[in-house]
Each structure stands twice: as structure tokens, then as C-alpha cells.
Scaffold this motif. Structure first.
Motif, PDB file in Angstrom:
ATOM      1  N   LEU A   1     -17.284   2.244 -66.240  1.00 59.71           N
ATOM      2  CA  LEU A   1     -17.782   0.892 -65.984  1.00 59.71           C
ATOM      3  C   LEU A   1     -18.139   0.722 -64.510  1.00 59.71           C
ATOM      4  O   LEU A   1     -17.560   1.367 -63.638  1.00 59.71           O
ATOM      5  CB  LEU A   1     -16.743  -0.144 -66.402  1.00 59.71           C
ATOM      6  N   ALA A   2     -19.067  -0.157 -64.235  1.00 61.31           N
ATOM      7  CA  ALA A   2     -19.571  -0.348 -62.871  1.00 61.31           C
ATOM      8  C   ALA A   2     -18.670  -1.217 -62.010  1.00 61.31           C
ATOM      9  O   ALA A   2     -18.781  -1.203 -60.796  1.00 61.31           O
ATOM     10  CB  ALA A   2     -20.967  -0.958 -62.917  1.00 61.31           C
ATOM     11  N   GLY A   3     -17.783  -1.989 -62.612  1.00 58.56           N
ATOM     12  CA  GLY A   3     -16.939  -2.856 -61.804  1.00 58.56           C
ATOM     13  C   GLY A   3     -15.992  -3.679 -62.649  1.00 58.56           C
ATOM     14  O   GLY A   3     -15.951  -3.549 -63.870  1.00 58.56           O
ATOM     15  N   LEU A   4     -15.234  -4.511 -61.968  1.00 59.62           N
ATOM     16  CA  LEU A   4     -14.291  -5.420 -62.600  1.00 59.62           C
ATOM     17  C   LEU A   4     -14.700  -6.850 -62.293  1.00 59.62           C
ATOM     18  O   LEU A   4     -15.179  -7.131 -61.199  1.00 59.62           O
ATOM     19  CB  LEU A   4     -12.882  -5.211 -62.046  1.00 59.62           C
ATOM     20  N   THR A   5     -14.486  -7.735 -63.230  1.00 61.19           N
ATOM     21  CA  THR A   5     -14.678  -9.158 -62.971  1.00 61.19           C
ATOM     22  C   THR A   5     -13.397  -9.883 -63.365  1.00 61.19           C
ATOM     23  O   THR A   5     -12.623  -9.404 -64.202  1.00 61.19           O
ATOM     24  CB  THR A   5     -15.861  -9.755 -63.760  1.00 61.19           C
ATOM     25  N   LEU A   6     -13.202 -11.021 -62.743  1.00 60.86           N
ATOM     26  CA  LEU A   6     -12.061 -11.864 -63.076  1.00 60.86           C
ATOM     27  C   LEU A   6     -12.416 -13.311 -62.785  1.00 60.86           C
ATOM     28  O   LEU A   6     -13.389 -13.580 -62.078  1.00 60.86           O
ATOM     29  CB  LEU A   6     -10.812 -11.455 -62.287  1.00 60.86           C
ATOM     30  N   THR A   7     -11.663 -14.209 -63.361  1.00 61.37           N
ATOM     31  CA  THR A   7     -11.776 -15.615 -62.995  1.00 61.37           C
ATOM     32  C   THR A   7     -10.426 -16.065 -62.475  1.00 61.37           C
ATOM     33  O   THR A   7      -9.383 -15.580 -62.924  1.00 61.37           O
ATOM     34  CB  THR A   7     -12.197 -16.518 -64.178  1.00 61.37           C
ATOM     35  N   THR A   8     -10.450 -16.958 -61.507  1.00 65.36           N
ATOM     36  CA  THR A   8      -9.230 -17.496 -60.934  1.00 65.36           C
ATOM     37  C   THR A   8      -9.463 -18.945 -60.552  1.00 65.36           C
ATOM     38  O   THR A   8     -10.604 -19.368 -60.389  1.00 65.36           O
ATOM     39  CB  THR A   8      -8.759 -16.657 -59.732  1.00 65.36           C
ATOM     40  N   PHE A   9      -8.408 -19.689 -60.409  1.00 63.54           N
ATOM     41  CA  PHE A   9      -8.514 -21.097 -60.054  1.00 63.54           C
ATOM     42  C   PHE A   9      -8.842 -21.259 -58.575  1.00 63.54           C
ATOM     43  O   PHE A   9      -8.253 -20.598 -57.726  1.00 63.54           O
ATOM     44  CB  PHE A   9      -7.219 -21.843 -60.375  1.00 63.54           C
ATOM     45  N   THR A  10      -9.771 -22.150 -58.285  1.00 61.55           N
ATOM     46  CA  THR A  10     -10.140 -22.429 -56.892  1.00 61.55           C
ATOM     47  C   THR A  10      -9.166 -23.396 -56.238  1.00 61.55           C
ATOM     48  O   THR A  10      -9.083 -23.440 -55.013  1.00 61.55           O
ATOM     49  CB  THR A  10     -11.558 -23.033 -56.813  1.00 61.55           C
ATOM     50  N   GLU A  11      -8.435 -24.151 -57.027  1.00 60.25           N
ATOM     51  CA  GLU A  11      -7.538 -25.155 -56.474  1.00 60.25           C
ATOM     52  C   GLU A  11      -6.228 -24.571 -55.941  1.00 60.25           C
ATOM     53  O   GLU A  11      -5.516 -25.232 -55.213  1.00 60.25           O
ATOM     54  CB  GLU A  11      -7.268 -26.239 -57.502  1.00 60.25           C
ATOM     55  N   ALA A  12      -5.891 -23.355 -56.323  1.00 59.68           N
ATOM     56  CA  ALA A  12      -4.719 -22.670 -55.758  1.00 59.68           C
ATOM     57  C   ALA A  12      -5.199 -21.899 -54.527  1.00 59.68           C
ATOM     58  O   ALA A  12      -5.968 -20.957 -54.651  1.00 59.68           O
ATOM     59  CB  ALA A  12      -4.119 -21.722 -56.784  1.00 59.68           C
ATOM     60  N   PRO A  13      -4.798 -22.304 -53.328  1.00 64.31           N
ATOM     61  CA  PRO A  13      -5.377 -21.758 -52.106  1.00 64.31           C
ATOM     62  C   PRO A  13      -5.125 -20.270 -51.873  1.00 64.31           C
ATOM     63  O   PRO A  13      -5.782 -19.663 -51.045  1.00 64.31           O
ATOM     64  CB  PRO A  13      -4.741 -22.596 -50.999  1.00 64.31           C
TER      65      PRO A  13
ATOM     66  N   ASN B   1      -5.147 -17.809 -54.443  1.00 65.73           N
ATOM     67  CA  ASN B   1      -5.741 -16.931 -55.462  1.00 65.73           C
ATOM     68  C   ASN B   1      -6.997 -16.215 -54.986  1.00 65.73           C
ATOM     69  O   ASN B   1      -7.020 -14.984 -54.903  1.00 65.73           O
ATOM     70  CB  ASN B   1      -6.052 -17.715 -56.729  1.00 65.73           C
ATOM     71  N   ALA B   2      -8.071 -16.953 -54.758  1.00 62.79           N
ATOM     72  CA  ALA B   2      -9.346 -16.327 -54.390  1.00 62.79           C
ATOM     73  C   ALA B   2      -9.224 -15.518 -53.099  1.00 62.79           C
ATOM     74  O   ALA B   2      -9.738 -14.388 -53.037  1.00 62.79           O
ATOM     75  CB  ALA B   2     -10.455 -17.372 -54.282  1.00 62.79           C
ATOM     76  N   PRO B   3      -8.538 -15.997 -52.054  1.00 66.71           N
ATOM     77  CA  PRO B   3      -8.397 -15.172 -50.845  1.00 66.71           C
ATOM     78  C   PRO B   3      -7.648 -13.861 -51.111  1.00 66.71           C
ATOM     79  O   PRO B   3      -7.984 -12.827 -50.541  1.00 66.71           O
ATOM     80  CB  PRO B   3      -7.622 -16.073 -49.879  1.00 66.71           C
ATOM     81  N   HIS B   4      -6.664 -13.898 -51.986  1.00 63.99           N
ATOM     82  CA  HIS B   4      -5.927 -12.671 -52.327  1.00 63.99           C
ATOM     83  C   HIS B   4      -6.862 -11.645 -52.958  1.00 63.99           C
ATOM     84  O   HIS B   4      -6.886 -10.481 -52.555  1.00 63.99           O
ATOM     85  CB  HIS B   4      -4.779 -12.992 -53.277  1.00 63.99           C
ATOM     86  N   TYR B   5      -7.648 -12.084 -53.939  1.00 66.04           N
ATOM     87  CA  TYR B   5      -8.570 -11.157 -54.592  1.00 66.04           C
ATOM     88  C   TYR B   5      -9.672 -10.706 -53.646  1.00 66.04           C
ATOM     89  O   TYR B   5     -10.133  -9.567 -53.735  1.00 66.04           O
ATOM     90  CB  TYR B   5      -9.132 -11.777 -55.874  1.00 66.04           C
ATOM     91  N   ALA B   6     -10.094 -11.559 -52.738  1.00 66.45           N
ATOM     92  CA  ALA B   6     -11.099 -11.157 -51.743  1.00 66.45           C
ATOM     93  C   ALA B   6     -10.549 -10.032 -50.873  1.00 66.45           C
ATOM     94  O   ALA B   6     -11.272  -9.084 -50.551  1.00 66.45           O
ATOM     95  CB  ALA B   6     -11.509 -12.352 -50.887  1.00 66.45           C
ATOM     96  N   ARG B   7      -9.283 -10.098 -50.507  1.00 64.96           N
ATOM     97  CA  ARG B   7      -8.672  -9.013 -49.718  1.00 64.96           C
ATOM     98  C   ARG B   7      -8.631  -7.712 -50.510  1.00 64.96           C
ATOM     99  O   ARG B   7      -8.601  -6.625 -49.931  1.00 64.96           O
ATOM    100  CB  ARG B   7      -7.265  -9.413 -49.277  1.00 64.96           C
ATOM    101  N   LEU B   8      -8.646  -7.816 -51.822  1.00 67.26           N
ATOM    102  CA  LEU B   8      -8.645  -6.620 -52.679  1.00 67.26           C
ATOM    103  C   LEU B   8     -10.060  -6.134 -53.001  1.00 67.26           C
ATOM    104  O   LEU B   8     -10.227  -5.228 -53.816  1.00 67.26           O
ATOM    105  CB  LEU B   8      -7.881  -6.914 -53.975  1.00 67.26           C
ATOM    106  N   GLY B   9     -11.067  -6.756 -52.371  1.00 68.32           N
ATOM    107  CA  GLY B   9     -12.441  -6.289 -52.529  1.00 68.32           C
ATOM    108  C   GLY B   9     -13.298  -7.075 -53.498  1.00 68.32           C
ATOM    109  O   GLY B   9     -14.445  -6.711 -53.737  1.00 68.32           O
ATOM    110  N   PHE B  10     -12.779  -8.143 -54.072  1.00 72.35           N
ATOM    111  CA  PHE B  10     -13.557  -8.963 -55.005  1.00 72.35           C
ATOM    112  C   PHE B  10     -14.397  -9.967 -54.237  1.00 72.35           C
ATOM    113  O   PHE B  10     -13.955 -10.515 -53.225  1.00 72.35           O
ATOM    114  CB  PHE B  10     -12.628  -9.715 -55.969  1.00 72.35           C
ATOM    115  N   CYS B  11     -15.602 -10.213 -54.725  1.00 73.53           N
ATOM    116  CA  CYS B  11     -16.515 -11.194 -54.130  1.00 73.53           C
ATOM    117  C   CYS B  11     -16.843 -12.257 -55.173  1.00 73.53           C
ATOM    118  O   CYS B  11     -17.039 -11.944 -56.346  1.00 73.53           O
ATOM    119  CB  CYS B  11     -17.815 -10.527 -53.683  1.00 73.53           C
TER     120      CYS B  11
END
Length: 60
Positions: free
Chosen positions: A16-28, A30-40
């Protein structure tokens, strides 16, 4: 972290070419944690997929 590592290993095994996920934007942390792991964040609203309060993220 173990689940994410397992998922990444399986994706590679399956070619597979990559991974996708969804996370809540209201939990401050979540998204920054996944961004540190390379998710955009994807611009899903442009595609008519705006699912607030969630954000869809992808890592190649």
C-alpha cells in the motif's frame, strides 16, 4: 503506538502507498501527535468530505 506500527508494517507487506486516519480536532494533542509521526492533514473539505470535528490525515 503498537497498533500504528503494526498497521504500517502490514501496509508495507501489502504494497500500500500509505496510511490514513481520522482524529478529533477538538483534542489539542491528537493531530499534533500524528503530525510528529509523519501524518499530514488532508484538505478533505475541497472534496466535499468535511467531517468536523474530525480531520483526516495521511502518511506515505
Amino acid at each position: 503506538m503498537a497498533l500504528l506500527a503494526y498497521s504500517a508494517d502490514r501496509a508495507r507487506e501489502e504494497g500500500l502507498a500509505g496510511l490514513t486516519l481520522t482524529t478529533f480536532t477538538e483534542a489539542p494533542w491528537n493531530a499534533p501527535h500524528y503530525a510528529r509521526l509523519g501524518f499530514c492533514a488532508l484538505e478533505e473539505a475541497e472534496l466535499g468530505l468535511d467531517r468536523r470535528p474530525r480531520v483526516c490525515m495521511r502518511r506515505d
